[in-house]
Design an enzyme around this catalytic site. Structure first.
Site, short mmCIF file in Angstrom:
data_model
loop_
_atom_site.label_atom_id
_atom_site.label_comp_id
_atom_site.label_asym_id
_atom_site.label_seq_id
_atom_site.Cartn_x
_atom_site.Cartn_y
_atom_site.Cartn_z
CG ASN A 2 7.73 -42.08 4.23
OD1 ASN A 2 8.08 -43.43 3.94
ND2 ASN A 2 8.05 -41.22 3.59
CE LYS B 233 18.45 -32.85 21.10
NZ LYS B 233 18.76 -32.79 21.88
CG ASP C 40 3.09 -34.46 -7.19
OD1 ASP C 40 4.20 -35.43 -8.26
OD2 ASP C 40 2.63 -35.13 -6.66
CG PHE D 88 5.34 -47.68 -7.40
CD1 PHE D 88 6.07 -47.18 -8.59
CD2 PHE D 88 4.69 -48.49 -6.51
CE1 PHE D 88 6.85 -48.23 -8.76
CE2 PHE D 88 4.93 -49.78 -7.20
CZ PHE D 88 6.52 -49.74 -8.56
CE LYS E 76 -2.24 -40.58 -4.52
NZ LYS E 76 -1.95 -41.57 -4.06
CE LYS F 246 1.00 -37.70 -8.34
NZ LYS F 246 1.54 -37.71 -7.57
O1 PMT Z 1 9.97 -49.13 0.18
P1 PMT Z 1 9.02 -50.16 0.74
O2 PMT Z 1 8.86 -50.41 1.99
O3 PMT Z 1 9.00 -51.56 -0.18
O4 PMT Z 1 7.18 -50.65 -0.22
C1 PMT Z 1 7.19 -49.39 -1.01
C2 PMT Z 1 6.13 -48.47 -1.43
C3 PMT Z 1 4.43 -48.75 -0.76
C4 PMT Z 1 6.56 -47.10 -1.13
C5 PMT Z 1 5.72 -48.45 -2.95
O5 PMT Z 1 4.81 -49.94 -3.76
C6 PMT Z 1 4.90 -47.39 -3.52
O6 PMT Z 1 3.85 -47.55 -3.36
N1 PMT Z 1 5.28 -46.18 -3.21
C7 PMT Z 1 4.81 -44.90 -3.33
C8 PMT Z 1 4.46 -44.40 -2.26
C9 PMT Z 1 3.67 -43.07 -2.56
O7 PMT Z 1 4.28 -42.18 -2.29
O8 PMT Z 1 2.33 -43.20 -2.79
P2 PMT Z 1 1.13 -41.72 -3.95
O9 PMT Z 1 0.36 -42.24 -4.05
O10 PMT Z 1 1.23 -40.64 -2.43
O11 PMT Z 1 2.28 -41.02 -4.61
C10 PMT Z 1 1.95 -40.88 -5.78
C11 PMT Z 1 3.01 -41.37 -6.54
O12 PMT Z 1 3.61 -40.02 -6.66
C12 PMT Z 1 4.17 -41.60 -6.59
O13 PMT Z 1 4.60 -42.64 -7.75
C13 PMT Z 1 5.31 -41.07 -5.69
O14 PMT Z 1 6.40 -41.46 -5.49
C14 PMT Z 1 4.87 -39.51 -6.88
N2 PMT Z 1 5.11 -38.42 -5.55
C15 PMT Z 1 4.49 -38.44 -4.42
C16 PMT Z 1 4.45 -36.98 -4.16
C17 PMT Z 1 6.14 -36.21 -3.87
N3 PMT Z 1 5.75 -35.07 -3.97
N4 PMT Z 1 6.21 -36.29 -5.32
C18 PMT Z 1 6.69 -37.67 -5.85
O15 PMT Z 1 7.04 -37.99 -7.14
#
Ligand code: PMT
Length: 396
Positions: A210, A289, A306, A323, A337, A341
């Site tokens: 992403n 590939k 997660d 986040f 969330k 969590k």
């Molecule tokens: O990197 P930048 O370009 O500066 O952009 C910043 C950002 C938008 C990436 C950042 O501000 C942000 O929002 N990061 C979290 C992105 C995300 O994956 O959000 P989520 O809502 O899908 O996940 C929720 C939380 O669970 C996050 O803290 C994520 O790190 C965590 N997670 C999610 C999935 C997973 N399999 N494992 C995790 O730990």
């Protein structure tokens, strides 16, 4: 960014070859908003002229204890009275020895003795001079006297030798100075963070990822270091310079990220999940590939663990900050969330505001409710997030 806006700095430049780097330092400090007043010693003036520093700082340069330009002839007192700090860069072995013993035989050393602001020293000398027991004693005494030393760094020296004694680069010194003025709200804390995207391989050349740039996470790591924390940044593939003082563990996939996080976790006080972790990965990654056949191709995806939920679910979890990146319904989804969590704090942002760019617009959610922050550059937001989370941490 104007991270030194409103700060008045006295920059002492002494007689080492690194004095030429002080010119660039003045430019960087000015760019960061500082009002820089250069005091040039006789030795310093042998390497760079006062004219250079005057042009770069926009202020008159001081060289003489008996300068008649100062109405009351008290330059040694007046120059530091409203200064936020004196930084000596480069600081020779000689000036360090003088400072240790309280000598005051020129304007700079007299200023240092008469100062009522912090003194910061960036040593610059040959490696043998730095290793000399006298210099070691002087450095230790200066630290004991409350002086802050920035560096020195190791590397190739002007004399051709290699070792410890180089002055920190101007960028690093500017960073150190910005950090020096930050409140140490995370002193003694250990922080583990995730950053950037993950890359889930489909075959040896392709993958699912992403557009997370890592800017938010790296800004946060820098703010945590400057707030006094020990920081481990478990980072997916991004091309950003490492914040000074943080330790980076580079990973690619979500599974690697999870492993690295759990390896770094023992002793952590805080875990911050900033990474945009892929929720799914290809069930199998092809060894070679995948060749184009013209036919439709399906890839079976399997869910990734997660990482954040797993850390927060530990019997004695660190303080967990999540986040939430959403494209709509930020309040509902972010708070959902946080609850799901079991997080004390989550930072919500809309992808259209925060993903990839230099600025972000975030809302913090905790047990006390929602706390919107004004739109700002990511490093600035990072400081506000650190201040908020520090206020929620259990006292040590
Ligand atoms: O990197 P930048 O370009 O500066 O952009 C910043 C950002 C938008 C990436 C950042 O501000 C942000 O929002 N990061 C979290 C992105 C995300 O994956 O959000 P989520 O809502 O899908 O996940 C929720 C939380 O669970 C996050 O803290 C994520 O790190 C965590 N997670 C999610 C999935 C997973 N399999 N494992 C995790 O730990």
């Amino acid at each position: 960014m104007s991270e030194l806006k409103g700060r008045k700095l006295v920059l002492g430049v002494t007689g080492g070859v690194a004095a030429y780097k002080a010119a660039e330092l003045v430019r960087l400090l000015g760019k960061a908003g500082a009002d820089v007043h250069v005091v040039l010693t006789e030795g310093g003036a042998r390497f760079v002229t006062a004219v250079t520093f005057q042009a770069l700082s926009g202020n008159r340069v001081w060289t003489d204890l008996w300068d008649p330009r100062m109405d009351n002839n008290m330059a040694h007192i007046d120059l530091t009275r409203d200064a936020d700090a004196i930084l000596i860069a480069p600081a020779t072995a000689d000036v360090m020895a003088k400072l240790t013993h309280g000598l005051a035989d020129d304007l700079l050393t007299t200023l240092c003795l008469a100062r009522d602001c912090p003194l910061l020293v960036a040593p610059a000398m040959n490696r043998q001079m730095w290793e000399h027991p006298a210099t070691k004693r002087n450095a230790a005494q200066l630290i004991a006297d409350g002086v802050t030393l920035f560096g020195p760094a190791a590397g190739e020296q002007a004399c051709g030798e290699v070792g410890l004694g180089r002055m920190l680069e101007p960028e690093a010194l500017c960073e150190a100075l910005i950090g020096f003025f930050q409140p140490r709200v995370l002193a003694g804390r250990r922080v583990v963070m995730t950053a950037g995207p993950t890359f889930e391989a489909i075959d040896p050349v392709r993958g699912i990822t992403n557009s997370s740039s890592g800017k938010m996470a790296y800004g946060l790591a820098r703010a945590c270091v400057q707030a006094g924390a020990e920081v481990v940044l478990v980072s997916g593939p991004v091309s950003l310079p490492m914040p000074a003082g943080a330790r980076r563990v580079s990973v690619r996939s979500a599974l690697e990220m999870r492993e690295a996080v759990f390896a770094a976790l023992p002793g952590a006080d805080v875990f911050i999940g900033v990474a945009a972790v892929a929720d799914y990965r290809p069930a199998a990654s092809a060894e070679h590939k995948i060749k184009k056949s013209g036919a439709e191709l399906s890839i079976t995806l399997t869910p990734n663990p997660d990482i954040l939920a797993d850390v927060a679910g530990l019997p004695n979890p660190p303080f967990c900050v999540g986040f939430a990146a959403e494209s709509r319904n930020l309040d509902e989804y972010a708070e959902g969330k946080r609850k799901a969590k079991k997080l004390p704090l989550i930072v919500g942002n809309l992808v259209q505001d925060g993903l990839g760019g230099d600025d972000n617009l975030v809302v913090l959610y905790d047990d006390a409710g929602r706390h919107p922050l004004p739109k700002a550059a990511k490093p600035e937001l990072a400081r506000a997030i650190v201040a908020h989370l520090a206020g929620l941490l259990p006292k040590v």
